[in-house]
Write an enzyme that holds these catalytic residues in place. Structure first.
Site, PDB file in Angstrom:
ATOM      1  N   GLU A 142       2.233  10.682   5.558  1.00 40.10           N
ATOM      2  CA  GLU A 142       1.316  10.249   6.611  1.00 40.10           C
ATOM      3  C   GLU A 142       2.004  10.015   7.954  1.00 40.10           C
ATOM      4  O   GLU A 142       1.482   9.306   8.806  1.00 40.10           O
ATOM      5  CB  GLU A 142       0.583   8.981   6.165  1.00 40.10           C
ATOM      6  N   HIS A 176       1.254   1.277  10.024  1.00 39.76           N
ATOM      7  CA  HIS A 176       0.165   1.653   9.113  1.00 39.76           C
ATOM      8  C   HIS A 176       0.277   0.761   7.883  1.00 39.76           C
ATOM      9  O   HIS A 176       1.354   0.648   7.287  1.00 39.76           O
ATOM     10  CB  HIS A 176       0.269   3.117   8.706  1.00 39.76           C
ATOM     11  N   HIS A 214      -1.919  -1.453   4.369  1.00 43.57           N
ATOM     12  CA  HIS A 214      -3.039  -1.590   3.433  1.00 43.57           C
ATOM     13  C   HIS A 214      -3.492  -3.046   3.406  1.00 43.57           C
ATOM     14  O   HIS A 214      -3.800  -3.601   2.355  1.00 43.57           O
ATOM     15  CB  HIS A 214      -2.618  -1.139   2.029  1.00 43.57           C
TER      16      HIS A 214
END
Lengths: 259, 259, 259, 259
Positions: free
Chosen positions: C81, C100, C102
């Site tokens: 990613e 980035h 979660h």
């Protein structure tokens, strides 16, 4: 003579470990206590002096008679709520360990009239009943503390033959025929309360929850004795204690002999 | 001969790490277990003796046949629920690792009939189905434990070809074609249950949640193999184990030879 | 030549600390990443190889051009990613750090259409907008990963000039004109999501919440730069790293020269 | 002369411990502060310089007059919101310690108009009133910070003779006639907010919660002085501090003499 020398090291270690295990699980905060009935004289019990649970050591354990008079205080302060322990040992010959805690997810149940019910096999004992002690039924304008024999006896009556009772706006009392049970039930009472809170949120608005039924409670409660958990918890707690005790004991013993 | 010498160290280390990783993530408490199918004989599997997961070492691993008879117990106690593992290995040739846990946020789902559904790409496997094992469909008045081959076989049937199944009022069973999957799925099943509980609260009362769709599940589930997570978790768990093992192994080995 | 020798130690240390700070705060799990734009060449950026965030060291940092081609991989695997980072650096000259994650309490918002709104001064930047990236608007049947330049560019377009964007069923991307901001915003985005979830529960059914107003967002967002937090977080993370690095570096360097 | 040499070590140690205790309990994040009124001159107070709470040491403590002018800054930066402390000490002669925090479960109450009410005996002080400071009543378009004497005085007026006040979208201020109280009340304010949130969820939709009544608040609040908790918290915090201080003090002192 040391206040602890008349008791076998294993029972003293159990109680010290019990305090620390409950603190490590977040079941007791700086308050709360663990007692055991003496294996030498069932008319006496052992409980720590007024000190924060996380730092209890063998030197903090005091012996009491069942009227909660200290027998070997040697200047150490007793906790105000020791009557919880003495009065339950009087009323419940089967009980050899009592925990009083401020179990954080249990307190919300105590103020809402929502009954704790059994939904998790590890806490099946909840199905044997967890009555609510409402101190206002016995005394008005209190500080909520069970700080005299009368209130202790009332609490013991409300507890009846149950494994635990909620204390409104305050916490819970949890008992067992051994310390593995009183500690294990304290840990899983909190966990079951969390699970019930979540299950009630999930089940809203139908409210349908698949509780353990009576036959399952009857079959599960005796099996769930926490005998696999307790030795692990105990060893970990006592391991954490060793280094500190090694360095501080000499100094403490001296401090006491000066009194 | 040591009970572990017939197994390669890496598979033994995997299983020991598995227990400790799940304990560190709060997915197994003092109970719960992890097994792997033997890489030498697929008709046998490895599982720890009856001991708290957080303290499992290589010396605790026992080999079983698929009827869950211990082959090298040497006096060590087997866990009552080993039939969960044996019966699933019989029914699922693709499975080489099985986890049984008391995943705390999963239990509330198991008692409310609310289906776990996929909403987070790391737990896309939920979209492959997570059936519910209701033990009451097969036996009444149980202690909820899957403690015989019949109940184990029933659970395997309910599981079918799914990656996991809930066990009502008890926990879950999670499987994988390798241990990275069975452990990784256990960790993310719990996290996804938390996220779903929160999403349902947020979405109330419309209840509209944007679940992963079938195409996304099909594309995501194979990719999420936890191969980046597992080596980190494993190494951390084994690092924590080393010092303890270094000091205790000699003593333990001696204890055993005396039997 | 070491893959890291062309970069100043301070920027490398920042990025290593960033990974570890987010892991310590539970904002990234075994996945998630942190990048910074190179201070020597703004057309390149630094990002760790495909390895779990908690164990990232200076040896894991790779330099990429803005098309996300690795410039000094030397056999190290890139994360799938990375296009999230490259495409945002292209579209946003003001941004020098991208995270980035979660973020666990942010994911439930991403699947319910409930807008994150500013209610806590430390997360006032939320008032500048946190758009939602719905990958389905651009591609069907994906694994939800932003694993090619096109999806990265689409995400950058959805982000626009906002400080963060949610990624449906996946997590979030958070940016800043420096790493203190991208890390600080990541920490407080998660905390603010928790607070909003609780505020919505408290405010039910009226739903009335006293959000920061536009004037307050305008006044607060620039002030909240996390400059008091970042050095503390960074130092703690790097302190934890030192002993490990001291022992492992020699061995690792050797391993590399053998390639 | 060292900026701390004019103050007795015990009061300095109290304040350093206070910062660290609140950080350890998650009550203050990288921001938030603890002050005490000087025991030598009640017209002055002690507060740490602008530095993250978790790393405060004795070297960071600055003395202020009640207009919040630093008396011994020696180049150290003051926190912007010190006026919270100075203005409360002016208005409340009974107060000798003030805490400002971002207590995470308290913030949601501050933005919903839901009153914190007493339900747990350890937080009975809530029954003495916890008013809400809405900064918008006094200034528009602010960054929500109490960064001047006027806003500090307004906050002191809203606080009145209460033990704590919420600050909308920001946190809380908590006071006590000693530091055990200001710290203990901060810890139990957060816990009580969590319990109230859970009790409200449980009691939905009837909303019936059995709050402590006036007589119980009157009896409980004075008793709950956190005198059993504070020494444990303090000792643990200072123990954690010792090794770091031993190594860093020499270097720091030198750095200062160079100014």
């Amino acid at each position: 003579m040391s206040p602890t020398s008349s008791q076998p090291i294993s029972q003293i270690e159990d109680i010290v470990a019990g305090y620390r295990v409950l603190a490590a699980h977040g079941i007791i905060d700086a308050y709360g206590h663990v007692s055991v009935r003496s294996q030498f004289d069932p008319e006496t019990y052992l409980l720590a002096r007024s000190v924060a649970p996380e730092i209890v050591t063998a030197d903090d354990i005091i012996t009491y008679d069942l009227d909660s008079n200290p027998l070997d205080a040697e200047g150490r302060d007793s906790v105000k709520e020791r009557f919880i322990h003495g009065e339950i040992y009087k009323a419940r010959p089967d009980v050899t360990s009592v925990v009083h805690n401020h179990s954080p997810t249990v307190v919300p149940f105590s103020v809402t009239g929502i009954q704790l019910r059994p939904l998790f096999h590890m806490a099946a004992f909840i199905g044997q009943g967890v009555p609510l002690f409402e101190i206002r039924d016995f005394a008005r304008d209190t500080d909520l503390l069970v700080s005299n024999p009368t209130l202790g006896a009332r609490l013991a009556t409300v507890l009846g033959d149950a494994p635990a009772a909620l204390m409104r706006g305050h916490g819970a009392v949890v008992v067992g025929e051994n310390i593995a049970r009183s500690i294990g039930r304290s840990v899983y009472l909190e966990l079951s309360a969390k699970m019930q809170l979540q299950a009630m949120a999930l089940a809203w608005p139908s409210g349908e929850i698949n509780w353990l039924d009576e036959g399952e409670v009857r079959a599960s409660a005796p099996v769930q004795d926490y005998y696999r958990a307790w030795p692990m918890w105990r060893d970990k707690a006592l391991a954490g204690l060793k280094s500190a005790r090694g360095t501080s004991k000499g100094k403490k013993a001296k401090g006491k002999s000066r009194k």
